[in-house]
Design a protein around this motif. Structure first.
Motif, PDB file in Angstrom:
ATOM      1  N   THR A 134      -5.453   0.798   7.160  1.00  0.00           N
ATOM      2  CA  THR A 134      -4.271   0.413   7.929  1.00  0.00           C
ATOM      3  C   THR A 134      -4.651  -0.383   9.182  1.00  0.00           C
ATOM      4  O   THR A 134      -3.788  -0.976   9.820  1.00  0.00           O
ATOM      5  CB  THR A 134      -3.450   1.657   8.340  1.00  0.00           C
ATOM      6  N   TRP A 192      -5.555   3.392  -0.510  1.00  0.00           N
ATOM      7  CA  TRP A 192      -4.561   2.569  -1.220  1.00  0.00           C
ATOM      8  C   TRP A 192      -4.762   2.612  -2.732  1.00  0.00           C
ATOM      9  O   TRP A 192      -3.914   2.144  -3.482  1.00  0.00           O
ATOM     10  CB  TRP A 192      -4.567   1.132  -0.711  1.00  0.00           C
ATOM     11  N   MET A 195       0.816  -1.209   0.000  1.00  0.00           N
ATOM     12  CA  MET A 195       0.000   0.000   0.000  1.00  0.00           C
ATOM     13  C   MET A 195       0.849   1.258   0.000  1.00  0.00           C
ATOM     14  O   MET A 195       1.681   1.451   0.858  1.00  0.00           O
ATOM     15  CB  MET A 195      -0.938  -0.006   1.206  1.00  0.00           C
ATOM     16  N   ASN A 196       0.604   2.120  -0.993  1.00  0.00           N
ATOM     17  CA  ASN A 196       1.153   3.466  -0.987  1.00  0.00           C
ATOM     18  C   ASN A 196      -0.028   4.376  -0.688  1.00  0.00           C
ATOM     19  O   ASN A 196      -0.814   4.700  -1.575  1.00  0.00           O
ATOM     20  CB  ASN A 196       1.773   3.807  -2.345  1.00  0.00           C
ATOM     21  N   LEU A 197      -0.189   4.754   0.577  1.00  0.00           N
ATOM     22  CA  LEU A 197      -1.371   5.496   0.969  1.00  0.00           C
ATOM     23  C   LEU A 197      -1.326   6.942   0.516  1.00  0.00           C
ATOM     24  O   LEU A 197      -0.322   7.624   0.645  1.00  0.00           O
ATOM     25  CB  LEU A 197      -1.544   5.445   2.492  1.00  0.00           C
TER      26      LEU A 197
END
Length: 200
Positions: free
Chosen positions: A143, A15, A3-5
């Motif tokens: 998260t 995400w 995940m690149n939030l």
């Protein structure tokens, strides 16, 4: 799921940032939608197994090429792959070129067919673990989601007992999220409610 939030708190499920059209389309139209087709469920489990050690978006960007190489994920065809067919697949830069993962996919095709021959429908069998309906979680933020759950551990153990590989509890939980066995869209995300509406 790697995940690149997004920092934008107003986005549904951060995400899947809006600037990544492929990833966002996957979030908006596929992820979390309950899937009941046995072959489609089997395909998704294979793709999640191929993801091991990688990010899901890597698989998503290669998915069309992987499907083409892997005979549209038709178990009856993959079950017949021999070493020569494995070697052919390994020359394709569009797939995940892991001999271990390719051999696992072949074995998983045979395990799927073995269940079928014994009268076990792969979809009904999987969904029996959730009572046939999705588990609806109330996540404020992605998260908060666990990497695995007692149920994903139970399903992983049952899959392995039937001869499946690359189906540990973390892979299984990602699979359960993707195929709608659990609804893990954030509660603020429109898709959380939309997917629930499918079963109202």
């Amino acid at each position: 799921m790697g995940m690149n939030l997004s920092p934008d708190e107003t986005l549904p499920c951060r995400w899947a940032p809006a600037e990544d059209e492929l990833y966002r389309a996957y979030h908006d139209h596929e992820w979390g939608v309950p899937e009941y087709d046995p072959r489609a469920l089997w395909e998704k489990l294979q793709l999640d197994g191929m993801q091991a050690g990688l990010s899901w978006v890597t698989i998503l960007r290669k998915r069309d090429a992987i499907r083409e190489e892997f005979d549209s994920f038709i178990p009856e065809q993959i079950a017949m792959w021999d070493q020569e067919r494995i070697e052919k697949a390994l020359t394709n830069p569009g797939i995940i070129r892991s001999p271990t993962k390719i051999k696992a996919t072949i074995g998983n095709a045979r395990a799927f067919l073995d269940m079928q021959e014994k009268g076990e429908d792969f979809s009904k069998w999987l969904w029996s673990f959730t009572g046939g309906t999705p588990i609806v979680n109330q996540l404020r933020d992605i998260t908060e989601v666990p990497a695995k759950t007692p149920l994903s551990e139970e399903i992983a153990k049952a899959l392995k007992a039937r001869g499946f590989k690359f189906c540990g509890p973390v892979i299984v939980y990602a699979f359960m999220q993707a195929v709608g066995m659990v609804n893990d869209h954030e509660t603020r995300c429109p898709r959380h409610g939309e997917i629930q509406e499918l079963h109202s």
